[in-house]
Enzyme design. Structure first.
Site, PDB file in Angstrom:
ATOM      1  N   LEU A  35     -39.571  -1.604  17.699  1.00  0.00           N
ATOM      2  CA  LEU A  35     -40.079  -0.480  16.927  1.00  0.00           C
ATOM      3  C   LEU A  35     -39.019   0.610  16.786  1.00  0.00           C
ATOM      4  O   LEU A  35     -38.001   0.600  17.471  1.00  0.00           O
ATOM      5  CB  LEU A  35     -41.342   0.072  17.583  1.00  0.00           C
ATOM      6  CG  LEU A  35     -42.548  -0.875  17.548  1.00  0.00           C
ATOM      7  CD1 LEU A  35     -43.622  -0.408  18.521  1.00  0.00           C
ATOM      8  CD2 LEU A  35     -43.118  -0.954  16.130  1.00  0.00           C
ATOM      9  N   CYS A  80     -33.727   4.270  12.132  1.00  0.00           N
ATOM     10  CA  CYS A  80     -33.345   5.468  12.882  1.00  0.00           C
ATOM     11  C   CYS A  80     -33.070   5.163  14.342  1.00  0.00           C
ATOM     12  O   CYS A  80     -31.999   5.463  14.867  1.00  0.00           O
ATOM     13  CB  CYS A  80     -34.440   6.527  12.765  1.00  0.00           C
ATOM     14  SG  CYS A  80     -34.121   8.011  13.752  1.00  0.00           S
ATOM     15  N   ALA A 100     -18.997  10.925   1.401  1.00  0.00           N
ATOM     16  CA  ALA A 100     -18.857  12.103   2.274  1.00  0.00           C
ATOM     17  C   ALA A 100     -20.199  12.767   2.519  1.00  0.00           C
ATOM     18  O   ALA A 100     -20.345  13.981   2.416  1.00  0.00           O
ATOM     19  CB  ALA A 100     -17.871  13.092   1.657  1.00  0.00           C
ATOM     20  N   MET A 133     -34.621  11.963   2.555  1.00  0.00           N
ATOM     21  CA  MET A 133     -34.648  10.674   3.264  1.00  0.00           C
ATOM     22  C   MET A 133     -34.231  10.907   4.712  1.00  0.00           C
ATOM     23  O   MET A 133     -33.143  10.541   5.150  1.00  0.00           O
ATOM     24  CB  MET A 133     -33.761   9.666   2.544  1.00  0.00           C
ATOM     25  CG  MET A 133     -34.207   9.400   1.116  1.00  0.00           C
ATOM     26  SD  MET A 133     -33.157   8.258   0.200  1.00  0.00           S
ATOM     27  CE  MET A 133     -33.792   6.678   0.777  1.00  0.00           C
ATOM     28  N   LEU A 134     -35.146  11.522   5.470  1.00  0.00           N
ATOM     29  CA  LEU A 134     -34.885  11.905   6.849  1.00  0.00           C
ATOM     30  C   LEU A 134     -36.028  11.423   7.736  1.00  0.00           C
ATOM     31  O   LEU A 134     -37.194  11.422   7.323  1.00  0.00           O
ATOM     32  CB  LEU A 134     -34.751  13.427   6.970  1.00  0.00           C
ATOM     33  CG  LEU A 134     -33.605  14.065   6.179  1.00  0.00           C
ATOM     34  CD1 LEU A 134     -33.759  15.584   6.146  1.00  0.00           C
ATOM     35  CD2 LEU A 134     -32.258  13.672   6.785  1.00  0.00           C
ATOM     36  N   ALA A 135     -35.689  11.047   8.967  1.00  0.00           N
ATOM     37  CA  ALA A 135     -36.696  10.514   9.885  1.00  0.00           C
ATOM     38  C   ALA A 135     -37.809  11.513  10.138  1.00  0.00           C
ATOM     39  O   ALA A 135     -38.997  11.158  10.164  1.00  0.00           O
ATOM     40  CB  ALA A 135     -36.031  10.112  11.199  1.00  0.00           C
ATOM     41  N   HIS A 142     -29.963  37.241  26.290  1.00  0.00           N
ATOM     42  CA  HIS A 142     -28.507  37.432  26.303  1.00  0.00           C
ATOM     43  C   HIS A 142     -27.929  36.875  27.600  1.00  0.00           C
ATOM     44  O   HIS A 142     -28.489  37.090  28.661  1.00  0.00           O
ATOM     45  CB  HIS A 142     -28.183  38.928  26.200  1.00  0.00           C
ATOM     46  CG  HIS A 142     -26.715  39.237  26.325  1.00  0.00           C
ATOM     47  ND1 HIS A 142     -25.839  39.056  25.287  1.00  0.00           N
ATOM     48  CD2 HIS A 142     -25.989  39.680  27.386  1.00  0.00           C
ATOM     49  CE1 HIS A 142     -24.623  39.399  25.678  1.00  0.00           C
ATOM     50  NE2 HIS A 142     -24.691  39.793  26.952  1.00  0.00           N
TER      51      HIS A 142
END
Length: 497
Positions: A79, A83, A223, A350-352, A476
């Site tokens: 599975l 990705c 690129a 087209m991103l997981a 900080h």
């Protein structure tokens, strides 16, 4: 339910791979398989998911959590899809390992850590990558069992709008029935005319993850995100990397100002760029590869030799239209009742992580709830060093929209944490509407930019102003203070520059 205009799509006929009939529908996506013993193909499911990648397995788990009887069909035998198996996860493992080597060689001494004879053990590096992948894939199987998701390892195709026939690896077959079927078959590498990928001399991103030795010369065609990340891996390990790109710019979706600084950073690391250049010929007769190049607009040809060529062009989905995508409406439904599609096979980034959001929203609609995805607020990250992360509009897009805006910027050279760790390359850039101060886009180039961007993602989701971020207390010293300072620069003035 709210989706961006980019995400709003009319349901139209799914052509070529889906039959033009309400009685029969076929998907050309490959789903090779072994039928799990705990699966029950003869019983009707509430939801059947074709594809076990980030969109598919998340959809399956969410459906089961909503009380729907669910089966997931996956071709690999593991599975996680591209990705997890041959994409984002193994590449990040190699990016981290190669960065550690590069730091040991070039940065440790500045911190008073002296090492000698630093060597690369490539088999061990690849084994660490494979171990990470194996552990994570097994983890998803565990989540399936925990949530009672049936799992079929199979090559599947529609035999009707409510049935998927699956040919098992052992020569058997089964039929998985479902009231609702979700297509989540993902995408594949786009081939280039005349450039044949053999995964030996000419490789896809999959082959680039498992090279048996470090190439002396690596040419990357394309690129984009993947090409620059994999080029960075092998460049850090000693390869001479040249990136050939047809377009005039690298990563065309990136904010122009950030892109220029990013390209300069990569060039300082030794990456060479040949922009506005196309590959017109390939000669593999020798030990390596000889490419024939030509200006994109035409002109005199030149040659470029390499040990390995990585083809990293755009990905493609199921061939249903000219763009290679299935058209769905805002509820992810196709023109065939009961058939849905999510992830890379439909329009959108087209991103997981976008596919995961699609999956959750889709099954929420199926369950009678309201799903929500806004493609304008999907963050994008290039996992080089420094990383580049962004969400919302680029300055070029804001100008095109004709919106009056303000820009606030803050360099990491003025950030105390970045200076303390001697890693201060990059900046934060914020775009906000002039009249309302509403944030329109945020772009970060820095170490761990992919972690810093999510404060901005949340701000955009809730319509925050730059002043909202500027008046939020940030610990900080942290890198995140640069985002606060950039916000201060947007609506007023920063303190530390």
């Amino acid at each position: 339910m709210a989706m961006s205009s980019f995400g709003r799509r009319r349901a139209v006929s799914i052509s070529r791979n889906l039959c033009r009939s309400t009685d029969s529908i076929r998907v050309s996506a490959t789903l090779s398989s072994l039928f799990r013993s705990f699966s029950s193909g003869s019983e009707e499911n509430d939801v059947v998911v074709i594809g076990g990648g980030p969109g598919g397995y998340v959809a399956a788990i969410k459906a089961a959590q909503l009380g729907l009887k669910t089966t997931c069909i996956e071709k690999r035998g593991t599975l996680g899809g591209t990705c997890l198996n041959v994409g984002c996860i193994p590449s990040k493992a190699l990016l981290h390992s190669s960065h550690m080597y590069h730091e040991a060689k070039h940065a440790f001494a500045n911190h008073g850590v002296k090492v000698s004879n630093v060597e690369i053990d490539l088999p061990a590096m690849l084994a660490q990558k494979d171990k990470a992948v194996s552990n994570l894939t097994r983890g998803i199987e565990g989540l399936f069992k925990k949530n009672k998701v049936n799992y079929v390892k199979g090559y599947g195709k529609f035999s009707s709008p409510s049935e998927v026939s699956v040919d098992t690896i052992d020569g058997g077959s089964t039929v998985v029935k479902g009231k609702n079927i979700i297509i989540a078959t993902g995408s594949d590498v786009k081939s280039l005319p005349g450039v044949t990928i053999d995964e030996k001399k000419i490789v896809s991103s999959t082959g680039a993850l498992s090279l048996s030795e470090i190439p002396k010369k690596l040419v990357v065609i394309g690129a984009g995100y993947i090409g620059l990340e994999m080029g960075s891996v092998w460049g850090r390990l000693g390869s001479e990397v040249t990136v050939v790109e047809f377009a005039p710019d690298i990563v065309p979706s990136m904010d122009g100002e950030i892109r220029k600084q990013f390209q300069r950073s990569l060039e300082k690391q030794g990456v060479k760029f040949m922009l506005k250049t196309k590959v017109v010929g390939v000669d593999m007769s020798g030990n390596g590869v000889k490419l024939t190049l030509e200006p994109a607009a035409g002109g005199d040809q030149s040659t470029l030799e390499a040990d390995i060529v990585l083809v990293s062009a755009d990905k493609i989905g199921v061939e249903t239209d000219k763009a290679g995508r299935i058209t769905v409406d805002e509820r992810f439904t196709t023109n065939v009742p009961g058939v849905y599609a999510i992830g890379d096979v439909i329009p959108g980034p087209m991103l997981a992580h976008k596919a995961e959001e699609d999956g959750v929203a889709c099954v929420e609609f199926i369950a009678g709830k309201e799903g929500h995805v806004d493609y304008d607020m999907v963050p994008g990250v290039v996992y080089t060093h420094p990383e580049v992360a962004s969400v919302g509009k680029t300055e070029e897009q804001v100008k095109t929209l004709g919106v009056e805006y303000r820009v606030g910027k803050f360099p990491f050279l003025a950030n105390s944490r970045a200076k303390a760790i001697d890693n201060a390359e990059g900046l934060v850039k914020i775009l906000a509407e002039k009249e309302t101060d509403k944030i329109l886009g945020v772009h970060i180039m820095s170490p761990n930019a992919g972690e810093l961007i999510h404060e901005a993602v949340l701000a955009l989701h809730y319509g925050a102003s730059s002043e909202d971020i500027a008046r939020t207390c940030h610990a900080h010293p942290t890198m995140s203070e640069a985002l606060k300072e950039a916000a201060m620069a947007t609506y007023d003035k920063p303190i530390h520059i």
